[in-house]
Design a protein around this motif. Sequence first.
Motif, PDB file in Angstrom:
ATOM      1  N   ASN A 258       0.872  -1.129  -0.132  1.00 22.88           N
ATOM      2  CA  ASN A 258       0.044  -0.020  -0.035  1.00 22.88           C
ATOM      3  C   ASN A 258       0.979   1.406   0.091  1.00 22.88           C
ATOM      4  OD1 ASN A 258      -3.241   0.088   0.408  1.00 22.88           O
ATOM      5  ND2 ASN A 258      -2.548  -1.918   1.101  1.00 22.88           N
ATOM      6  N   ILE A 259       1.952   1.280   0.761  1.00 19.38           N
ATOM      7  CA  ILE A 259       2.748   2.563   0.787  1.00 19.38           C
ATOM      8  C   ILE A 259       3.566   2.706  -0.463  1.00 19.38           C
ATOM      9  CG2 ILE A 259       4.991   3.258   1.716  1.00 19.38           C
ATOM     10  CD1 ILE A 259       4.135   1.664   4.558  1.00 19.38           C
ATOM     11  N   LEU A 260       4.016   1.524  -1.167  1.00 14.88           N
ATOM     12  CA  LEU A 260       4.448   1.807  -2.535  1.00 14.88           C
ATOM     13  C   LEU A 260       3.430   2.114  -3.545  1.00 14.88           C
ATOM     14  CD1 LEU A 260       7.203  -1.292  -2.606  1.00 14.88           C
ATOM     15  CD2 LEU A 260       7.747   1.071  -2.371  1.00 14.88           C
ATOM     16  N   GLY A 261       2.229   1.557  -3.445  1.00 18.81           N
ATOM     17  CA  GLY A 261       1.287   1.875  -4.404  1.00 18.81           C
ATOM     18  C   GLY A 261       0.680   3.018  -4.358  1.00 18.81           C
ATOM     19  N   ILE A 262       0.621   3.642  -3.067  1.00 21.98           N
ATOM     20  CA  ILE A 262       0.409   5.050  -2.973  1.00 21.98           C
ATOM     21  C   ILE A 262       1.234   5.983  -3.477  1.00 21.98           C
ATOM     22  CG2 ILE A 262      -0.252   6.886  -1.233  1.00 21.98           C
ATOM     23  CD1 ILE A 262      -1.689   4.822   0.519  1.00 21.98           C
ATOM     24  N   LEU A 263       2.523   5.698  -3.229  1.00 21.20           N
ATOM     25  CA  LEU A 263       3.765   6.572  -3.833  1.00 21.20           C
ATOM     26  C   LEU A 263       3.915   6.644  -5.212  1.00 21.20           C
ATOM     27  CD1 LEU A 263       6.438   8.193  -3.084  1.00 21.20           C
ATOM     28  CD2 LEU A 263       7.598   5.888  -3.021  1.00 21.20           C
ATOM     29  N   LEU A 264       3.605   5.489  -5.780  1.00 21.17           N
ATOM     30  CA  LEU A 264       3.794   5.192  -7.333  1.00 21.17           C
ATOM     31  C   LEU A 264       2.707   6.037  -8.093  1.00 21.17           C
ATOM     32  CD1 LEU A 264       4.634   1.377  -7.939  1.00 21.17           C
ATOM     33  CD2 LEU A 264       5.944   3.360  -8.340  1.00 21.17           C
ATOM     34  N   THR A 265       1.350   5.947  -7.311  1.00 27.85           N
ATOM     35  CA  THR A 265       0.101   6.681  -7.816  1.00 27.85           C
ATOM     36  C   THR A 265       0.473   8.158  -7.560  1.00 27.85           C
ATOM     37  OG1 THR A 265      -1.282   4.801  -7.102  1.00 27.85           O
ATOM     38  CG2 THR A 265      -2.331   7.010  -7.672  1.00 27.85           C
ATOM     39  N   THR A 266       0.928   8.474  -6.631  1.00 32.10           N
ATOM     40  CA  THR A 266       1.182  10.132  -6.342  1.00 32.10           C
ATOM     41  C   THR A 266       2.176  10.426  -7.226  1.00 32.10           C
ATOM     42  OG1 THR A 266       0.521   9.842  -3.919  1.00 32.10           O
ATOM     43  CG2 THR A 266       1.681  11.795  -4.754  1.00 32.10           C
ATOM     44  N   LEU A 267       3.219   9.844  -7.388  1.00 32.13           N
ATOM     45  CA  LEU A 267       4.136  10.350  -8.368  1.00 32.13           C
ATOM     46  C   LEU A 267       3.862  10.330  -9.779  1.00 32.13           C
ATOM     47  CD1 LEU A 267       7.365   8.553  -6.794  1.00 32.13           C
ATOM     48  CD2 LEU A 267       6.851  10.734  -6.705  1.00 32.13           C
ATOM     49  N   SER A 268       2.809   9.639 -10.102  1.00 36.10           N
ATOM     50  CA  SER A 268       2.235   9.390 -11.482  1.00 36.10           C
ATOM     51  C   SER A 268       1.296  10.437 -11.943  1.00 36.10           C
ATOM     52  CB  SER A 268       1.710   8.196 -11.904  1.00 36.10           C
ATOM     53  OG  SER A 268       0.368   8.026 -11.200  1.00 36.10           O
ATOM     54  N   PHE A 269       0.739  11.381 -10.905  1.00 36.44           N
ATOM     55  CA  PHE A 269       0.023  12.610 -11.177  1.00 36.44           C
ATOM     56  C   PHE A 269       1.052  13.701 -11.377  1.00 36.44           C
ATOM     57  CE2 PHE A 269      -3.027   9.717  -9.717  1.00 36.44           C
ATOM     58  CZ  PHE A 269      -4.016  10.360 -10.538  1.00 36.44           C
ATOM     59  N   LEU A 270       2.299  13.601 -10.976  1.00 32.70           N
ATOM     60  CA  LEU A 270       3.111  14.869 -11.121  1.00 32.70           C
ATOM     61  C   LEU A 270       3.401  15.193 -12.641  1.00 32.70           C
ATOM     62  CD1 LEU A 270       5.914  13.831  -8.715  1.00 32.70           C
ATOM     63  CD2 LEU A 270       4.113  15.622  -8.366  1.00 32.70           C
ATOM     64  N   PRO A 271       3.301  16.500 -12.878  1.00 36.73           N
ATOM     65  CA  PRO A 271       3.342  16.950 -14.464  1.00 36.73           C
ATOM     66  C   PRO A 271       4.843  16.797 -14.989  1.00 36.73           C
ATOM     67  CG  PRO A 271       3.375  18.818 -12.708  1.00 36.73           C
ATOM     68  CD  PRO A 271       3.335  17.683 -12.023  1.00 36.73           C
ATOM     69  N   ASN A 272       5.216  15.452 -15.122  1.00 33.94           N
ATOM     70  CA  ASN A 272       6.555  15.265 -15.948  1.00 33.94           C
ATOM     71  C   ASN A 272       6.205  14.025 -16.682  1.00 33.94           C
ATOM     72  OD1 ASN A 272       9.136  14.303 -16.282  1.00 33.94           O
ATOM     73  ND2 ASN A 272       9.946  15.549 -14.659  1.00 33.94           N
ATOM     74  N   ARG A 273       6.166  14.181 -17.964  1.00 33.89           N
ATOM     75  CA  ARG A 273       6.005  13.072 -18.828  1.00 33.89           C
ATOM     76  C   ARG A 273       6.972  11.894 -18.631  1.00 33.89           C
ATOM     77  NH1 ARG A 273       4.500  14.877 -24.727  1.00 33.89           N
ATOM     78  NH2 ARG A 273       3.882  12.769 -24.845  1.00 33.89           N
ATOM     79  N   VAL A 274       8.263  12.291 -18.787  1.00 33.69           N
ATOM     80  CA  VAL A 274       9.250  11.174 -18.580  1.00 33.69           C
ATOM     81  C   VAL A 274       9.227  10.630 -17.547  1.00 33.69           C
ATOM     82  CG1 VAL A 274      11.754  10.753 -18.606  1.00 33.69           C
ATOM     83  CG2 VAL A 274      10.967  12.639 -20.134  1.00 33.69           C
TER      84      VAL A 274
ATOM     85  N   GLY B 298      -1.257   0.211  -6.831  1.00 33.62           N
ATOM     86  CA  GLY B 298      -1.297   1.471  -7.361  1.00 33.62           C
ATOM     87  C   GLY B 298      -2.185   1.796  -8.352  1.00 33.62           C
ATOM     88  N   GLU B 299      -2.334   0.535  -9.334  1.00 30.21           N
ATOM     89  CA  GLU B 299      -3.640   0.930 -10.286  1.00 30.21           C
ATOM     90  C   GLU B 299      -4.960   1.051  -9.728  1.00 30.21           C
ATOM     91  OE1 GLU B 299      -3.106   0.636 -14.210  1.00 30.21           O
ATOM     92  OE2 GLU B 299      -1.739   1.787 -12.845  1.00 30.21           O
TER      93      GLU B 299
ATOM     94  N   PHE C  98      -0.263  20.238  -3.444  1.00 33.23           N
ATOM     95  CA  PHE C  98      -0.623  18.801  -3.856  1.00 33.23           C
ATOM     96  C   PHE C  98      -0.407  17.779  -2.887  1.00 33.23           C
ATOM     97  CE2 PHE C  98       0.904  15.177  -6.080  1.00 33.23           C
ATOM     98  CZ  PHE C  98      -0.082  14.946  -6.797  1.00 33.23           C
ATOM     99  N   PRO C  99       0.509  17.983  -2.038  1.00 37.04           N
ATOM    100  CA  PRO C  99       0.722  16.910  -1.147  1.00 37.04           C
ATOM    101  C   PRO C  99      -0.327  16.789   0.009  1.00 37.04           C
ATOM    102  CG  PRO C  99       2.941  17.839  -1.443  1.00 37.04           C
ATOM    103  CD  PRO C  99       1.924  18.414  -2.170  1.00 37.04           C
ATOM    104  N   LYS C 100      -0.754  17.934   0.299  1.00 39.43           N
ATOM    105  CA  LYS C 100      -2.157  18.014   1.173  1.00 39.43           C
ATOM    106  C   LYS C 100      -3.378  17.660   0.650  1.00 39.43           C
ATOM    107  CE  LYS C 100      -3.872  21.232   4.858  1.00 39.43           C
ATOM    108  NZ  LYS C 100      -3.677  22.539   5.406  1.00 39.43           N
ATOM    109  N   VAL C 101      -3.395  18.140  -0.732  1.00 43.80           N
ATOM    110  CA  VAL C 101      -4.646  17.956  -1.268  1.00 43.80           C
ATOM    111  C   VAL C 101      -4.776  16.354  -1.397  1.00 43.80           C
ATOM    112  CG1 VAL C 101      -5.685  17.861  -3.485  1.00 43.80           C
ATOM    113  CG2 VAL C 101      -4.625  19.684  -2.777  1.00 43.80           C
ATOM    114  N   MET C 102      -3.788  15.719  -1.656  1.00 45.09           N
ATOM    115  CA  MET C 102      -3.825  14.105  -1.742  1.00 45.09           C
ATOM    116  C   MET C 102      -3.854  13.442  -0.457  1.00 45.09           C
ATOM    117  SD  MET C 102      -3.436  13.059  -4.940  1.00 45.09           S
ATOM    118  CE  MET C 102      -2.878  11.087  -4.548  1.00 45.09           C
ATOM    119  N   ARG C 103      -3.125  13.834   0.623  1.00 46.54           N
ATOM    120  CA  ARG C 103      -3.437  13.388   1.849  1.00 46.54           C
ATOM    121  C   ARG C 103      -4.659  13.741   2.547  1.00 46.54           C
ATOM    122  NH1 ARG C 103       0.565  16.041   3.824  1.00 46.54           N
ATOM    123  NH2 ARG C 103      -0.620  17.501   5.112  1.00 46.54           N
TER     124      ARG C 103
END
Length: 222
Positions: free
Chosen positions: A37-53, A104-105, A129-134
């Motif tokens: 869950n920790i890794l899944g939340i981290l992956l999901t959160t990072l996937s919403f950052l505005p960086n395509r690469v 994460g999915e 952004f972190p506060k909105v997510m959390r």
Amino acid sequence: MYIPTFDLQLMWESLPFVLEGLSYTIGIAVASFFFGNILGILLTTLSFLPNRVFNKLIRLVISFFRGVPALVVLFLLYFGLPYQLDALTATIICFSLTSSAFIGEIYRGSIAGVDRGQWDAAYALGFSFPKVMRSIILPQAFRISIPALSNVAMDLVKGTSLAAMITIPDIFQKAKIVGGRTFDYMSMYVLVAIIYWCICLLIEYLQKYLEQHYLRRYGKIK
């Protein structure tokens, strides 16, 4: 015609020995679900950052661990590394990584199900952004994710049987030991199947409890 038979006396007498491995089965599943869950939340959160690469890299990681069998990952960690991990550590890392991709999915889909207006309202109030997510998005995403997360938890419980391949003394390994000693694998496999089923029934009960809890507290999901 062969008709399978079960030795009920053997199953009953072997039950205490088999249940000695329950702490490993439950412990591995709980630890893997927690870290997944920790890794899944981290992956999901990072996937919403505005960086395509960066997003493509996150998608690649998720795709890899969704597509590779857990047994292959387990063997890579236990047999393939230049230094030896102990069996328990390798097992927990394996199931944490593989479950994190699915979790994460699940969270990604649940977050997408949260009304976009809540993001806009939070940003209008000056939330980062972190506060909105959390504080706003993830609690609602968790509520939507409960049924799917319970499926992951059940899969983890059943998947821990793979740990017997690297000598973890879980309930499946204990059943194999008795089966090898008595030459009655059928009875022991039926016994261990019933134990896994009972554990999954408990997870199903917890799922229904959480769904009812959120229903009473927040009403139906719109």
